[in-house]
Motif scaffolding. Structure first.
Motif, PDB file in Angstrom:
ATOM      1  N   ALA A 233      12.202  -6.544   1.592  1.00  0.00           N
ATOM      2  CA  ALA A 233      12.901  -5.518   0.803  1.00  0.00           C
ATOM      3  C   ALA A 233      12.710  -4.107   1.342  1.00  0.00           C
ATOM      4  CB  ALA A 233      12.422  -5.576  -0.642  1.00  0.00           C
ATOM      5  N   VAL A 234      11.592  -3.842   1.999  1.00  0.00           N
ATOM      6  CA  VAL A 234      11.280  -2.463   2.390  1.00  0.00           C
ATOM      7  C   VAL A 234      12.341  -1.887   3.326  1.00  0.00           C
ATOM      8  CG1 VAL A 234       9.646  -0.990   3.622  1.00  0.00           C
ATOM      9  CG2 VAL A 234       8.806  -2.705   2.007  1.00  0.00           C
ATOM     10  N   ALA A 235      12.658  -2.607   4.385  1.00  0.00           N
ATOM     11  CA  ALA A 235      13.652  -2.099   5.347  1.00  0.00           C
ATOM     12  C   ALA A 235      15.016  -1.919   4.684  1.00  0.00           C
ATOM     13  CB  ALA A 235      13.757  -3.042   6.538  1.00  0.00           C
ATOM     14  N   LEU A 236      15.382  -2.830   3.787  1.00  0.00           N
ATOM     15  CA  LEU A 236      16.668  -2.737   3.109  1.00  0.00           C
ATOM     16  C   LEU A 236      16.724  -1.502   2.222  1.00  0.00           C
ATOM     17  CD1 LEU A 236      19.428  -4.030   2.485  1.00  0.00           C
ATOM     18  CD2 LEU A 236      18.289  -5.302   0.636  1.00  0.00           C
ATOM     19  N   ALA A 237      15.658  -1.228   1.489  1.00  0.00           N
ATOM     20  CA  ALA A 237      15.624  -0.049   0.622  1.00  0.00           C
ATOM     21  C   ALA A 237      15.781   1.229   1.440  1.00  0.00           C
ATOM     22  CB  ALA A 237      14.325  -0.011  -0.169  1.00  0.00           C
ATOM     23  N   ALA A 238      15.095   1.292   2.580  1.00  0.00           N
ATOM     24  CA  ALA A 238      15.203   2.477   3.426  1.00  0.00           C
ATOM     25  C   ALA A 238      16.603   2.621   4.006  1.00  0.00           C
ATOM     26  CB  ALA A 238      14.168   2.400   4.553  1.00  0.00           C
ATOM     27  N   GLU A 239      17.175   1.512   4.437  1.00  0.00           N
ATOM     28  CA  GLU A 239      18.506   1.542   5.041  1.00  0.00           C
ATOM     29  C   GLU A 239      19.580   1.956   4.031  1.00  0.00           C
ATOM     30  OE1 GLU A 239      21.765  -1.616   6.930  1.00  0.00           O
ATOM     31  OE2 GLU A 239      19.700  -2.235   6.571  1.00  0.00           O
ATOM     32  N   VAL A 240      19.507   1.413   2.834  1.00  0.00           N
ATOM     33  CA  VAL A 240      20.545   1.658   1.835  1.00  0.00           C
ATOM     34  C   VAL A 240      20.457   3.064   1.254  1.00  0.00           C
ATOM     35  CG1 VAL A 240      21.360   0.988  -0.473  1.00  0.00           C
ATOM     36  CG2 VAL A 240      20.849  -0.770   1.233  1.00  0.00           C
ATOM     37  N   THR A 241      19.238   3.561   1.037  1.00  0.00           N
ATOM     38  CA  THR A 241      19.084   4.832   0.318  1.00  0.00           C
ATOM     39  C   THR A 241      18.748   6.017   1.206  1.00  0.00           C
ATOM     40  OG1 THR A 241      16.699   4.583  -0.085  1.00  0.00           O
ATOM     41  CG2 THR A 241      18.210   3.524  -1.653  1.00  0.00           C
ATOM     42  N   GLY A 242      18.145   5.784   2.362  1.00  0.00           N
ATOM     43  CA  GLY A 242      17.680   6.896   3.175  1.00  0.00           C
ATOM     44  C   GLY A 242      16.484   7.613   2.578  1.00  0.00           C
ATOM     45  N   TRP A 276       5.226  -2.547   6.702  1.00  0.00           N
ATOM     46  CA  TRP A 276       5.847  -1.751   5.641  1.00  0.00           C
ATOM     47  C   TRP A 276       6.051  -0.305   6.089  1.00  0.00           C
ATOM     48  CZ3 TRP A 276       1.958  -3.444   1.251  1.00  0.00           C
ATOM     49  CH2 TRP A 276       2.193  -4.797   0.934  1.00  0.00           C
ATOM     50  N   LEU A 277       5.024   0.267   6.695  1.00  0.00           N
ATOM     51  CA  LEU A 277       5.133   1.664   7.126  1.00  0.00           C
ATOM     52  C   LEU A 277       6.187   1.814   8.221  1.00  0.00           C
ATOM     53  CD1 LEU A 277       1.410   2.883   7.191  1.00  0.00           C
ATOM     54  CD2 LEU A 277       3.036   2.881   5.301  1.00  0.00           C
ATOM     55  N   ALA A 278       6.227   0.863   9.139  1.00  0.00           N
ATOM     56  CA  ALA A 278       7.216   0.919  10.213  1.00  0.00           C
ATOM     57  C   ALA A 278       8.637   0.841   9.666  1.00  0.00           C
ATOM     58  CB  ALA A 278       6.971  -0.221  11.202  1.00  0.00           C
ATOM     59  N   ASP A 279       8.804   0.160   8.527  1.00  0.00           N
ATOM     60  CA  ASP A 279      10.138  -0.008   7.942  1.00  0.00           C
ATOM     61  C   ASP A 279      10.516   1.090   6.962  1.00  0.00           C
ATOM     62  OD1 ASP A 279      10.698  -2.294   9.375  1.00  0.00           O
ATOM     63  OD2 ASP A 279       9.990  -3.667   7.813  1.00  0.00           O
ATOM     64  N   GLY A 280       9.599   2.035   6.722  1.00  0.00           N
ATOM     65  CA  GLY A 280       9.965   3.175   5.884  1.00  0.00           C
ATOM     66  C   GLY A 280       9.154   3.372   4.628  1.00  0.00           C
ATOM     67  N   ALA A 281       8.123   2.562   4.398  1.00  0.00           N
ATOM     68  CA  ALA A 281       7.301   2.720   3.198  1.00  0.00           C
ATOM     69  C   ALA A 281       6.419   3.961   3.324  1.00  0.00           C
ATOM     70  CB  ALA A 281       6.439   1.490   2.979  1.00  0.00           C
ATOM     71  N   ARG A 282       6.280   4.672   2.209  1.00  0.00           N
ATOM     72  CA  ARG A 282       5.398   5.827   2.144  1.00  0.00           C
ATOM     73  C   ARG A 282       4.477   5.786   0.941  1.00  0.00           C
ATOM     74  NH1 ARG A 282       6.040   5.734   6.479  1.00  0.00           N
ATOM     75  NH2 ARG A 282       6.713   7.285   7.987  1.00  0.00           N
ATOM     76  N   LEU A 283       4.729   4.862   0.015  1.00  0.00           N
ATOM     77  CA  LEU A 283       3.830   4.607  -1.110  1.00  0.00           C
ATOM     78  C   LEU A 283       3.523   3.112  -1.084  1.00  0.00           C
ATOM     79  CD1 LEU A 283       5.658   6.610  -3.920  1.00  0.00           C
ATOM     80  CD2 LEU A 283       3.504   7.272  -2.831  1.00  0.00           C
ATOM     81  N   VAL A 284       2.258   2.741  -0.838  1.00  0.00           N
ATOM     82  CA  VAL A 284       1.900   1.335  -0.678  1.00  0.00           C
ATOM     83  C   VAL A 284       0.707   1.002  -1.562  1.00  0.00           C
ATOM     84  CG1 VAL A 284       2.813   1.171   1.674  1.00  0.00           C
ATOM     85  CG2 VAL A 284       0.445   1.857   1.335  1.00  0.00           C
ATOM     86  N   GLY A 285       0.771  -0.151  -2.216  1.00  0.00           N
ATOM     87  CA  GLY A 285      -0.324  -0.553  -3.083  1.00  0.00           C
ATOM     88  C   GLY A 285      -0.168  -1.992  -3.496  1.00  0.00           C
ATOM     89  N   GLY A 286      -0.767  -2.343  -4.633  1.00  0.00           N
ATOM     90  CA  GLY A 286      -0.713  -3.705  -5.127  1.00  0.00           C
ATOM     91  C   GLY A 286      -0.414  -3.732  -6.610  1.00  0.00           C
ATOM     92  N   CYS A 287       0.028  -4.898  -7.087  1.00  0.00           N
ATOM     93  CA  CYS A 287       0.337  -5.065  -8.506  1.00  0.00           C
ATOM     94  C   CYS A 287      -0.557  -6.179  -9.052  1.00  0.00           C
ATOM     95  CB  CYS A 287       1.830  -5.346  -8.672  1.00  0.00           C
ATOM     96  SG  CYS A 287       2.500  -4.987 -10.310  1.00  0.00           S
ATOM     97  N   CYS A 288      -0.011  -7.138  -9.761  1.00  0.00           N
ATOM     98  CA  CYS A 288      -0.813  -8.157 -10.437  1.00  0.00           C
ATOM     99  C   CYS A 288      -1.721  -8.916  -9.469  1.00  0.00           C
ATOM    100  CB  CYS A 288       0.089  -9.149 -11.160  1.00  0.00           C
ATOM    101  SG  CYS A 288       1.106  -8.419 -12.450  1.00  0.00           S
ATOM    102  N   ARG A 289      -2.982  -9.055  -9.877  1.00  0.00           N
ATOM    103  CA  ARG A 289      -3.991  -9.810  -9.145  1.00  0.00           C
ATOM    104  C   ARG A 289      -4.465  -9.118  -7.866  1.00  0.00           C
ATOM    105  NH1 ARG A 289      -6.669 -13.782 -11.624  1.00  0.00           N
ATOM    106  NH2 ARG A 289      -6.623 -15.225  -9.844  1.00  0.00           N
TER     107      ARG A 289
END
Length: 316
Positions: A233-242, A276-289
């Motif tokens: 999903a990360v690369a797609l989010a970056a591509e679609v929204t910029g 994730w960072l290479a694909d455009g992530a700038r906020l990274v973390g974890g959720c459940c568990r």
């Protein structure tokens, strides 16, 4: 002299990736608290606020830059069911931001830390798993009537950002984006997904596109999904929204509703963060568990990657 860290989250993301915390409920459970109530972790805003501060502090000490408040399950309707009036419910909602700020101040070291006010989907208040399905049978006006009051209270508490998170449905996302106007607080929009679709079954590209022109949205992405789905999903989010991408998946284990427990092996690995960072992530973390150990490993990996990036620039 070292350069002071940026005060606003958008500027900080532009300067480099930031680490989010992990599952609030996981840390509270690790501290010995019973979260079987329908309010889940939000119950402790009233019953044990010091526990919420302790949980936030544990994640900050593990290396998180951003705390997500314990307001995901909090709503006027949910508090009303346990006899809490609207005025007190509003104070409890606002206190979720104050408690995260308190935790940030309590951690030594002088680092800048940010607070994201959690805004969970309508399905979360039902406490029946509806947030992983969407399609509640409500119209836009009904969803707006539910979300508007708590958004206004949380925005008035002045978090650094509103975390519109675990959103399963494009229709609900559209309502939330409309309600952001005039609040004067930036937001991120994060969907819960399965494969290349929202949990409600809409194409993920369509879902991300909603946020492309929303000036209030500073990051778009996914959470509360498998690490594999997050990878895609990360690369797609970056591509679609910029826009910068936010990503914080679950451990990879699966919830067994019949047995009321988790099964399978965790697939959340700090090594994923490089992709994730290479694909455009700038906020990274974890959720459940994903607890403090997972966030500590993730933060260490981010530190290494940022150092490599810096040395690479120096060698140019």
């Amino acid at each position: 002299m070292p350069t002071a860290p940026p005060l606003d989250l958008a500027s900080a993301m532009a300067a480099g990736p930031l680490v989010l915390d992990g599952g609030m409920s996981d840390q509270l459970a690790a501290q010995g608290h019973d979260l079987s109530d329908d309010l889940w972790s939000a119950r402790l805003l009233a019953d044990a606020p010091e526990a919420v501060v302790e949980a936030h502090r544990a994640y900050f000490e593990a290396g998180a830059d951003v705390a997500i408040t314990a307001s995901y399950q909090a709503s006027f309707e949910g508090f009303a069911r346990r006899g809490t009036g609207r005025a007190q419910a509003a104070r409890l909602l606002a206190s979720s931001v104050d408690l995260a700020r308190e935790a940030a101040r309590a951690v030594p070291g002088g680092r800048r830390r940010w607070v994201a006010a959690s805004v969970g989907p309508y399905g979360a208040v039902l406490a029946d798993g509806s947030e992983y399905r969407g399609r509640y049978g409500l119209g836009a006006a009904e969803l707006a009537a539910f979300h508007r009051p708590r958004l206004e209270v949380l925005a008035a508490a002045r978090p650094d950002v509103l975390a519109l998170e675990t959103i399963p449905d494009v229709d609900e996302a559209r309502v939330l984006l409309g309600l952001l106007r005039g609040l004067e607080v930036p937001a991120w929009l994060s969907y819960s997904v399965e494969g290349d679709r929202t949990r409600a079954g809409q194409p993920l590209a369509e879902a991300f596109a909603l946020a492309a022109e929303a000036d209030e949205v500073v990051a778009v992405g996914v959470n509360c999904c498998t690490p594999r789905d997050a990878d895609r999903a990360v690369a797609l989010a970056a591509e679609v929204t910029g826009k910068p991408v936010v990503v914080y998946p679950n451990s990879g284990e699966e919830w067994d509703a019949d047995r009321r427990g988790w099964r399978g092996e965790p697939t959340f690995r700090s090594a994923r963060v490089g992709g994730w960072l290479a694909d455009g992530a700038r906020l990274v973390g974890g959720c459940c568990r994903v607890g403090t150990d997972g966030i500590a490993a993730l933060a260490a990996e981010v530190t290494v990657l940022r150092a490599k990036e810096g040395s690479g620039r120096a060698g140019v």
